[in-house]
Design a protein around this motif. Structure first.
Motif, PDB file in Angstrom:
ATOM      1  N   ILE A 130      -1.533  13.560   5.943  1.00 23.17           N
ATOM      2  CA  ILE A 130      -2.820  12.872   5.859  1.00 23.17           C
ATOM      3  C   ILE A 130      -3.948  13.794   5.434  1.00 23.17           C
ATOM      4  N   ASP A 131      -4.698  13.350   4.473  1.00 18.50           N
ATOM      5  CA  ASP A 131      -5.918  14.037   4.050  1.00 18.50           C
ATOM      6  C   ASP A 131      -7.047  13.567   4.953  1.00 18.50           C
ATOM      7  N   LEU A 132      -7.562  14.420   5.794  1.00 14.58           N
ATOM      8  CA  LEU A 132      -8.551  14.039   6.799  1.00 14.58           C
ATOM      9  C   LEU A 132      -9.880  13.603   6.192  1.00 14.58           C
ATOM     10  N   ASP A 133     -10.089  13.896   4.923  1.00 22.57           N
ATOM     11  CA  ASP A 133     -11.330  13.497   4.266  1.00 22.57           C
ATOM     12  C   ASP A 133     -11.193  12.157   3.547  1.00 22.57           C
ATOM     13  N   LYS A 145      -1.599   9.902   0.830  1.00 20.01           N
ATOM     14  CA  LYS A 145      -1.131  11.276   0.943  1.00 20.01           C
ATOM     15  C   LYS A 145      -2.056  12.202   0.160  1.00 20.01           C
ATOM     16  N   LYS A 146      -2.098  13.469   0.568  1.00 19.81           N
ATOM     17  CA  LYS A 146      -2.913  14.429  -0.162  1.00 19.81           C
ATOM     18  C   LYS A 146      -2.406  14.555  -1.590  1.00 19.81           C
ATOM     19  N   GLU A 147      -3.319  14.830  -2.480  1.00 24.48           N
ATOM     20  CA  GLU A 147      -2.909  15.037  -3.869  1.00 24.48           C
ATOM     21  C   GLU A 147      -2.001  16.247  -3.944  1.00 24.48           C
ATOM     22  N   LEU A 154       0.826  -1.203   0.000  1.00 30.46           N
ATOM     23  CA  LEU A 154       0.000   0.000   0.000  1.00 30.46           C
ATOM     24  C   LEU A 154       0.862   1.255   0.000  1.00 30.46           C
ATOM     25  N   GLY A 155       2.010   1.169   0.678  1.00 30.21           N
ATOM     26  CA  GLY A 155       2.937   2.292   0.660  1.00 30.21           C
ATOM     27  C   GLY A 155       3.459   2.559  -0.739  1.00 30.21           C
ATOM     28  N   GLU A 156       3.716   1.506  -1.487  1.00 34.92           N
ATOM     29  CA  GLU A 156       4.170   1.650  -2.865  1.00 34.92           C
ATOM     30  C   GLU A 156       3.110   2.319  -3.732  1.00 34.92           C
ATOM     31  N   GLU A 157       1.853   2.168  -3.339  1.00 33.08           N
ATOM     32  CA  GLU A 157       0.756   2.764  -4.098  1.00 33.08           C
ATOM     33  C   GLU A 157       0.439   4.182  -3.626  1.00 33.08           C
ATOM     34  N   GLY A 158       1.237   4.705  -2.685  1.00 33.31           N
ATOM     35  CA  GLY A 158       1.043   6.084  -2.249  1.00 33.31           C
ATOM     36  C   GLY A 158       0.302   6.233  -0.936  1.00 33.31           C
ATOM     37  N   PHE A 159       0.037   5.125  -0.246  1.00 32.84           N
ATOM     38  CA  PHE A 159      -0.630   5.189   1.044  1.00 32.84           C
ATOM     39  C   PHE A 159       0.389   5.387   2.161  1.00 32.84           C
ATOM     40  N   ALA A 160       0.051   6.202   3.134  1.00 30.67           N
ATOM     41  CA  ALA A 160       0.867   6.330   4.341  1.00 30.67           C
ATOM     42  C   ALA A 160       0.310   5.351   5.371  1.00 30.67           C
ATOM     43  N   VAL A 161       1.161   4.459   5.890  1.00 29.51           N
ATOM     44  CA  VAL A 161       0.696   3.370   6.742  1.00 29.51           C
ATOM     45  C   VAL A 161       1.302   3.474   8.137  1.00 29.51           C
ATOM     46  N   LEU A 162       0.462   3.348   9.156  1.00 26.53           N
ATOM     47  CA  LEU A 162       0.945   3.304  10.533  1.00 26.53           C
ATOM     48  C   LEU A 162       0.666   1.930  11.117  1.00 26.53           C
ATOM     49  N   ARG A 163       1.729   1.251  11.589  1.00 23.17           N
ATOM     50  CA  ARG A 163       1.586  -0.034  12.274  1.00 23.17           C
ATOM     51  C   ARG A 163       2.179   0.098  13.663  1.00 23.17           C
ATOM     52  N   PHE A 164       1.625  -0.646  14.630  1.00 20.34           N
ATOM     53  CA  PHE A 164       2.253  -0.642  15.952  1.00 20.34           C
ATOM     54  C   PHE A 164       2.001  -1.960  16.665  1.00 20.34           C
ATOM     55  N   ASP A 165       2.905  -2.305  17.571  1.00 15.02           N
ATOM     56  CA  ASP A 165       2.734  -3.502  18.385  1.00 15.02           C
ATOM     57  C   ASP A 165       1.633  -3.250  19.404  1.00 15.02           C
ATOM     58  N   ARG A 166       0.752  -4.225  19.597  1.00 13.17           N
ATOM     59  CA  ARG A 166      -0.315  -4.019  20.568  1.00 13.17           C
ATOM     60  C   ARG A 166       0.270  -3.987  21.980  1.00 13.17           C
ATOM     61  N   ARG A 167      -0.513  -3.544  22.920  1.00 11.46           N
ATOM     62  CA  ARG A 167      -0.058  -3.357  24.288  1.00 11.46           C
ATOM     63  C   ARG A 167       0.600  -4.626  24.844  1.00 11.46           C
ATOM     64  N   PRO A 174     -15.763   8.986  -2.008  1.00  9.87           N
ATOM     65  CA  PRO A 174     -15.056   9.900  -2.928  1.00  9.87           C
ATOM     66  C   PRO A 174     -13.579   9.556  -3.063  1.00  9.87           C
ATOM     67  N   LYS A 175     -13.303   8.432  -3.697  1.00 11.80           N
ATOM     68  CA  LYS A 175     -11.940   7.923  -3.880  1.00 11.80           C
ATOM     69  C   LYS A 175     -11.194   7.908  -2.548  1.00 11.80           C
ATOM     70  N   ILE A 176     -11.689   7.091  -1.649  1.00  9.04           N
ATOM     71  CA  ILE A 176     -11.264   7.092  -0.244  1.00  9.04           C
ATOM     72  C   ILE A 176      -9.936   6.391  -0.044  1.00  9.04           C
ATOM     73  N   ASP A 177      -9.259   6.791   1.026  1.00  3.60           N
ATOM     74  CA  ASP A 177      -8.056   6.107   1.474  1.00  3.60           C
ATOM     75  C   ASP A 177      -8.426   5.136   2.594  1.00  3.60           C
ATOM     76  N   LEU A 178      -7.422   4.672   3.310  1.00  2.53           N
ATOM     77  CA  LEU A 178      -7.638   3.496   4.125  1.00  2.53           C
ATOM     78  C   LEU A 178      -6.914   3.486   5.453  1.00  2.53           C
ATOM     79  N   THR A 179      -7.540   2.921   6.481  1.00  2.43           N
ATOM     80  CA  THR A 179      -6.894   2.665   7.768  1.00  2.43           C
ATOM     81  C   THR A 179      -6.948   1.171   8.026  1.00  2.43           C
ATOM     82  N   LEU A 180      -5.863   0.559   8.410  1.00  4.93           N
ATOM     83  CA  LEU A 180      -5.809  -0.886   8.620  1.00  4.93           C
ATOM     84  C   LEU A 180      -5.896  -1.267  10.089  1.00  4.93           C
ATOM     85  N   GLN A 181      -6.646  -2.273  10.407  1.00  6.92           N
ATOM     86  CA  GLN A 181      -6.603  -2.859  11.756  1.00  6.92           C
ATOM     87  C   GLN A 181      -6.727  -4.370  11.640  1.00  6.92           C
ATOM     88  N   THR A 182      -6.109  -5.095  12.552  1.00  8.22           N
ATOM     89  CA  THR A 182      -6.154  -6.542  12.460  1.00  8.22           C
ATOM     90  C   THR A 182      -6.384  -7.173  13.808  1.00  8.22           C
TER      91      THR A 182
END
Length: 279
Positions: free
Chosen positions: A64-67, A274-276, A17-30, A256-264
């Protein structure tokens, strides 16, 4: 528990997804990996608060584009992702992968996941009956106990979290989701019954959500890929290319051509394009 890699699933999704222009945040759970705290004594409510904190951090980033924010949930994380999508107006789309909706109360009613595991692992009838009996006894112990910790099957268990899970109703939560939803499930999933995905899809339809889609992969399991051994360090899952392509194409097509947040399962991976015109 899951770290930020989740046996390769998170790593590959974030990378592609990063290669496609998405900014990705991952973190270890508590309590896992580099994160502080205790995983053993973390409640579902606290895990959800951690998810909100991760999302809030992402939304503060200037890239990040908040919309154009969405969320992906995998396994048990589908429960938290759905809750985020129902609670937070910032979320504009939701993707659920192998959604584990049989949290708590569902388990003492239908045994769908045990029946599917029995088929895949070739349990005999006696073993399956013992597993069902053990589950019922565990649920009753959780309901009746006034203690936060107890020994179940010679294992020390944190009952406070289990009680929260029993009180949770994933179907009620998914019915509150109004944004577009994509559900992906592997028919060979060894942990979550295929019925879980169709149950959520039906709940979305009943609630009046007009933009939801369910896709089954007849050849994939819980981690949507094949196990790979690198011969030196560890084993991990190589995510099927069609799954990544499906996610990317769906996001591109979803107005409207939305971006994405990942959770697992346990972890959240907020993701947003990223914003255009941005760097």
């Amino acid at each position: 528990g899951s770290d930020r890699e989740d046996q390769g699933l998170f790593t590959q999704l974030a990378g592609r997804l990063g290669e496609e222009g998405f900014a990705v945040l991952r973190f270890d759970r508590r309590g896992i990996g580099s994160s502080g705290g205790s995983a053993l004594s973390a409640t579902s409510g606290e895990q959800y608060e951690d998810s909100i904190s991760a999302l809030d951090y992402l939304l503060q980033r200037k890239e990040i584009d908040l919309d154009r924010v969405a969320v992906i949930g995998h396994g048990e994380g589908a429960f938290f992702a759905s809750k985020l999508a129902s609670d937070k107006k910032n979320i504009k789309a939701l993707i659920l992968m192998s959604p584990m909706i049989s949290l708590g109360g569902e388990t003492d009613i239908n045994f769908d996941n045990l029946n599917e595991m029995a088929k895949k692992l070739k349990w005999d009838d006696q073993y399956l009956k013992l597993a069902m009996k053990s589950r019922m006894e565990t649920v009753e112990t959780v309901k009746k106990s006034k203690w936060d910790w107890v020994s179940l099957l010679k294992t020390r268990c944190f009952l406070k979290k289990l009680r929260e899970d029993l009180d949770a109703n994933p179907i009620d939560i998914i019915r509150k989701v109004e944004v577009p939803v994509l559900i992906l499930h592997g028919k060979e999933d060894e942990l979550v019954p295929a019925k879980a995905a169709s149950t959520l899809d039906k709940a979305l339809e009943d609630s009046g959500n007009i933009n939801h889609k369910l896709i089954y992969y007849g050849y994939l399991g819980h981690f949507f890929g094949k196990i790979v051994t690198d011969g030196l360090y560890k084993m991990y899952y190589s995510v099927d290319e069609s799954v990544i392509s499906t996610i990317k194409e769906w996001l591109d097509e979803t107005p409207p051509k939305i971006d994405l947040t990942l959770q697992t399962s346990y972890d959240i991976l907020p993701v947003n394009n990223k914003k255009e015109g941005g760097e």
